[in-house]
Design an enzyme around this catalytic site. Sequence first.
Site, PDB file in Angstrom:
ATOM      1  N   ASP A   1       0.863  -1.174   0.000  1.00 49.57           N
ATOM      2  CA  ASP A   1       0.000   0.000   0.000  1.00 49.57           C
ATOM      3  C   ASP A   1       0.905   1.232   0.000  1.00 49.57           C
ATOM      4  O   ASP A   1       1.731   1.391   0.901  1.00 49.57           O
ATOM      5  CB  ASP A   1      -0.840  -0.028   1.286  1.00 49.57           C
ATOM      6  CG  ASP A   1      -2.173   0.657   1.133  1.00 49.57           C
ATOM      7  OD1 ASP A   1      -2.231   1.681   0.444  1.00 49.57           O
ATOM      8  OD2 ASP A   1      -3.148   0.178   1.743  1.00 49.57           O
TER       9      ASP A   1
ATOM     10  N   ASP B   1      -3.092   4.502  -2.558  1.00 48.04           N
ATOM     11  CA  ASP B   1      -4.074   5.114  -1.667  1.00 48.04           C
ATOM     12  C   ASP B   1      -4.610   6.432  -2.256  1.00 48.04           C
ATOM     13  O   ASP B   1      -3.838   7.219  -2.813  1.00 48.04           O
ATOM     14  CB  ASP B   1      -3.350   5.396  -0.334  1.00 48.04           C
ATOM     15  CG  ASP B   1      -4.281   5.806   0.775  1.00 48.04           C
ATOM     16  OD1 ASP B   1      -5.143   5.006   1.140  1.00 48.04           O
ATOM     17  OD2 ASP B   1      -4.144   6.941   1.282  1.00 48.04           O
TER      18      ASP B   1
ATOM     19  N   GLU C   1      -6.966   3.253  -5.496  1.00 47.72           N
ATOM     20  CA  GLU C   1      -8.172   3.601  -4.749  1.00 47.72           C
ATOM     21  C   GLU C   1      -8.639   4.949  -5.293  1.00 47.72           C
ATOM     22  O   GLU C   1      -7.990   5.967  -5.071  1.00 47.72           O
ATOM     23  CB  GLU C   1      -7.883   3.716  -3.252  1.00 47.72           C
ATOM     24  CG  GLU C   1      -9.161   3.972  -2.473  1.00 47.72           C
ATOM     25  CD  GLU C   1      -8.938   4.536  -1.079  1.00 47.72           C
ATOM     26  OE1 GLU C   1      -9.858   4.434  -0.261  1.00 47.72           O
ATOM     27  OE2 GLU C   1      -7.851   5.095  -0.806  1.00 47.72           O
TER      28      GLU C   1
ATOM     29  N   HIS D   1     -10.863  -2.476   5.055  1.00 44.75           N
ATOM     30  CA  HIS D   1     -10.577  -1.879   6.363  1.00 44.75           C
ATOM     31  C   HIS D   1     -11.272  -0.531   6.532  1.00 44.75           C
ATOM     32  O   HIS D   1     -11.189   0.075   7.588  1.00 44.75           O
ATOM     33  CB  HIS D   1      -9.062  -1.724   6.543  1.00 44.75           C
ATOM     34  CG  HIS D   1      -8.474  -0.711   5.601  1.00 44.75           C
ATOM     35  ND1 HIS D   1      -8.319  -0.936   4.249  1.00 44.75           N
ATOM     36  CD2 HIS D   1      -8.035   0.547   5.814  1.00 44.75           C
ATOM     37  CE1 HIS D   1      -7.808   0.133   3.685  1.00 44.75           C
ATOM     38  NE2 HIS D   1      -7.614   1.064   4.610  1.00 44.75           N
ATOM     39  N   ASP D   2     -11.919  -0.032   5.465  1.00 44.63           N
ATOM     40  CA  ASP D   2     -12.592   1.264   5.561  1.00 44.63           C
ATOM     41  C   ASP D   2     -14.100   1.146   5.692  1.00 44.63           C
ATOM     42  O   ASP D   2     -14.791   2.157   5.791  1.00 44.63           O
ATOM     43  CB  ASP D   2     -12.274   2.113   4.314  1.00 44.63           C
ATOM     44  CG  ASP D   2     -10.844   2.625   4.337  1.00 44.63           C
ATOM     45  OD1 ASP D   2     -10.308   2.828   5.441  1.00 44.63           O
ATOM     46  OD2 ASP D   2     -10.261   2.812   3.254  1.00 44.63           O
TER      47      ASP D   2
HETATM   48  C1  GLC Z   1      -7.580   5.532   2.235  1.00 42.08           C
HETATM   49  C2  GLC Z   1      -7.330   4.412   3.211  1.00 42.08           C
HETATM   50  C3  GLC Z   1      -7.865   4.850   4.539  1.00 42.08           C
HETATM   51  C4  GLC Z   1      -7.104   6.091   4.968  1.00 42.08           C
HETATM   52  C5  GLC Z   1      -7.186   7.185   3.911  1.00 42.08           C
HETATM   53  C6  GLC Z   1      -6.184   8.274   4.164  1.00 42.08           C
HETATM   54  O1  GLC Z   1      -8.924   5.771   2.032  1.00 42.08           O
HETATM   55  O2  GLC Z   1      -7.909   3.222   2.750  1.00 42.08           O
HETATM   56  O3  GLC Z   1      -7.771   3.846   5.504  1.00 42.08           O
HETATM   57  O4  GLC Z   1      -7.645   6.583   6.173  1.00 42.08           O
HETATM   58  O5  GLC Z   1      -6.916   6.680   2.641  1.00 42.08           O
HETATM   59  O6  GLC Z   1      -4.886   7.825   3.881  1.00 42.08           O
END
Ligand code: GLC
Length: 554
Positions: free
Chosen positions: A98, A199, A255, A316-317
């Site tokens: 990641d 990310d 993402e 995880h979100d």
């Molecule tokens: C992404 C991650 C999340 C994090 C955010 C800021 O959405 O998946 O867990 O809080 O980015 O880095």
Amino acid sequence: MEAPWWKSAVFYEIYMPSFCDGNGDGIGDFAGMASKLDELAELGVNGIWLTPFYPSPKVDNGYDIADYTAIDPVYGTMEDFEAFLREAHARDIRVIADLVLNHTSSEHPWFRESRSSRSNPKRDWYIWKDPVNGGPPNNWESFFGGPAWEFDEATRQYYYHAFAKEQVDLNWTNPEVRAAMKGVMDFWLDRGIDGFRLDVINFLKVSGTFPDNPYDAETGEQQHVHDKDQEGILDAIAELSAHAHARKGTFMVGEVGSEDMDVLRRYSGTGLLDVVFNFNLGSQETFSLERLYGELKKMEAAHAPGQLPTLFFSSHDMPRHISRFGEGDPVLEERRAKLISALTLTAKGVPFLYYGEEIGMRDFVAETIEEMRDVQGLTAYRLALAEGLDPEEALEKALAKSRDKSRTPMQWTDETYGGFSDAAPWIGMGPRHDVLNVRTQRRDPDSIYQFYRQLIALRHRHPSLHGGDYGRLERQGEVLLYVKRAAGEEALVALNFGTEPFALPVGRLLSGPFRFVLSSRRETDGAHEPFLLGPQEAAIWISENSSVKETCHT
Ligand code: GLC
């Protein structure tokens, strides 16, 4: 031409602190994960996504990186990382890291330098602005709540942070930043990493003129119009992609936080990212086949031949889908989870499983604010108190935002801490680990775990399941049906989300002799025609030797 490895991979997301603790401190680590590789191989996954493992103050559990080219001591050493990677590769499991390129921790030396003076060479690595009318430069809000600007007393300017104030946004218009991040990619590629999960990658650029964001008239919520998906973002991504893809086989998944399929689809394809996460498919709070089907259709229409969507329902979100879709009924939870697993592992796309979904782990709900760990929940709590709510109401607000629900320790056994650790874990245990654990479910032929294992094995065996295109994709009431074709083979997948049996003319849907291969109900033999698909049953047939022409895009 051989298809890239990731097109037929089954990915498995590991939330670093919560998978397996090898050194007894209550936090997961590389040694612990290495000890579980045989079990992951047995499950059949062949791609692992690791959440950030770099040194970090962990305001957001590692999504606040303080050093991009080292291992956080809590997870082990560089040797532990390398041993883990070697052992994973020895089992034909690839590993992606990641990478948080949008922001660094406020503790990163780059930011410490940047904030030290207005003339520091690293000043322009971040986004600094003068106050406007004695306040922030504009109305932009952080995605965790509250203003996205933090005033820095030392140099009397504001810096921009899309997330927590300890996660400071980098200035991606600065070529030095881009060069530094390409160096970071090289560092991990040199060590053998197989790819990256990028990310919040559509946040890299913000509007250069910093106009205020508008508000939604109905909800009153801010619309993030000027702080993501900005002009020039695709150039930055193309540059990163060209750099990483210069090493053959590197995989990049982005993402892209957007609900708009037209926006999403711009980010992947030749010269860009390989795939992006489509949150619209799996993030609904409640289950609706109509919505799910609509999304599958949109995904199909949006992707050019050879391009693939991603398939996932938990991460995880977000809360775990078994808890979201089960309406609190344990039987329904389990049956829907099996239906969703069949969809994830046989529909067209690259599946990403989230650790623990294969044993039906449920959401954790903190009972007090002291039990809460997630920065998003804690921020909501703080803001609610500041608005004048009492602690009980504030806790409710915080629980709605908290992402702790799906971050509890992996449940390996029925022991006190689920076999995750001998010490009290960093976060509370999820519910019912006495039965929802790997050891128990491995012995139970009807378990969710066994169904995942069979599905994954089947997927690896059949080109029409790990590849191929839809011959048909349709919904009949509460039944989702699709036929996929590849390499002279067809698969029929029938998912009955309803409560009534459904008569399925299997022979008419497939173009050659077929055989029944799997059902979520073990008593099913699949032999009768028409086949009576039971309530909440998932079933799969394969037709080999079919006259179907090869339509598989590689
Ligand atoms: C992404 C991650 C999340 C994090 C955010 C800021 O959405 O998946 O867990 O809080 O980015 O880095």
